[in-house]
Write a protein that holds these residues in place. Structure first.
Motif, PDB file in Angstrom:
ATOM      1  N   HIS A  22       1.009  -1.206   0.140  1.00  0.00           N
ATOM      2  CA  HIS A  22      -0.081   0.085   0.009  1.00  0.00           C
ATOM      3  C   HIS A  22       0.822   1.208  -0.150  1.00  0.00           C
ATOM      4  CE1 HIS A  22      -3.053   2.766   0.914  1.00  0.00           C
ATOM      5  NE2 HIS A  22      -2.457   3.196   1.846  1.00  0.00           N
ATOM      6  N   TRP A  23       1.235   1.915  -1.005  1.00  0.00           N
ATOM      7  CA  TRP A  23       1.847   2.992  -1.458  1.00  0.00           C
ATOM      8  C   TRP A  23       0.810   4.234  -0.826  1.00  0.00           C
ATOM      9  CZ3 TRP A  23       6.708   1.773  -1.806  1.00  0.00           C
ATOM     10  CH2 TRP A  23       7.120   0.644  -2.326  1.00  0.00           C
ATOM     11  N   ILE A  24       1.648   5.343  -0.091  1.00  0.00           N
ATOM     12  CA  ILE A  24       0.985   6.361   0.334  1.00  0.00           C
ATOM     13  C   ILE A  24       0.901   7.594  -0.579  1.00  0.00           C
ATOM     14  CG2 ILE A  24       0.975   8.173   1.943  1.00  0.00           C
ATOM     15  CD1 ILE A  24       2.289   6.044   4.148  1.00  0.00           C
ATOM     16  N   GLU A  27       1.789   5.644  -6.376  1.00  0.00           N
ATOM     17  CA  GLU A  27       1.401   4.191  -6.425  1.00  0.00           C
ATOM     18  C   GLU A  27       2.026   3.565  -7.655  1.00  0.00           C
ATOM     19  OE1 GLU A  27      -1.044   1.091  -4.863  1.00  0.00           O
ATOM     20  OE2 GLU A  27      -1.198   2.788  -4.225  1.00  0.00           O
ATOM     21  N   CYS A  88       7.325   8.420   4.823  1.00  0.00           N
ATOM     22  CA  CYS A  88       7.059   7.165   4.921  1.00  0.00           C
ATOM     23  C   CYS A  88       6.372   6.889   3.494  1.00  0.00           C
ATOM     24  CB  CYS A  88       5.786   6.567   5.737  1.00  0.00           C
ATOM     25  SG  CYS A  88       5.187   5.019   5.965  1.00  0.00           S
ATOM     26  N   GLY A  90       5.211   3.679   2.175  1.00  0.00           N
ATOM     27  CA  GLY A  90       3.984   2.815   2.306  1.00  0.00           C
ATOM     28  C   GLY A  90       4.344   1.632   3.032  1.00  0.00           C
TER      29      GLY A  90
END
Length: 126
Positions: A22-24, A27, A88, A90
């Motif tokens: 899950h990339w923040i 993506e 961050c 992900g």
């Protein structure tokens, strides 16, 4: 498996695979898409120091994480969280872990000092 000590090589690993990350912000990050690999940092416990690593992107969105230095007690089910500097990037759940440092050392020892029977198997006596 219970290791003989807290720092036994059997507790250390330098390779793991996550599920789909899950990339923040992006993506997945452009660098990872472009190069299929990316250097960043990782942790899998809240207070642990960040560990330099290289991510390799798989087609299903999961990543292989290769650590620059083996980390202790990585366990499937924990979350790997990735950082670039303070950001961050992900996270993904750890699905699989590579062989332990102990297993790899055992393999090396076997390659360096093959037993006589193993040599006989490789080169039959004439």
């Amino acid at each position: 498996f219970k290791a003989p000590s807290r720092d036994h090589p059997a507790l250390y690993r330098d390779l793991l695979r996550t599920n789909r990350v899950h990339w923040i912000a992006e993506e997945p990050p452009a660098e990872l898409v472009r190069d299929k690999m990316m250097e960043c940092h990782f942790r899998f416990r809240h207070q642990m120091a960040l560990v330099p690593c290289v991510l390799t992107l798989n087609q299903d969105g999961s990543v292989w994480v290769t650590l620059v230095k083996p980390a202790r007690a990585i366990t499937p089910g924990q979350f790997a969280v990735f950082y670039k500097g303070d950001e961050c990037l992900g996270s993904g759940k750890i699905l699989r872990i590579g062989p332990s440092v102990y297993t790899l050392q055992q393999g090396k020892n076997r390659e360096e000092n093959p037993k006589k029977e193993e040599i006989d198997k490789i080169e039959p006596a004439t």
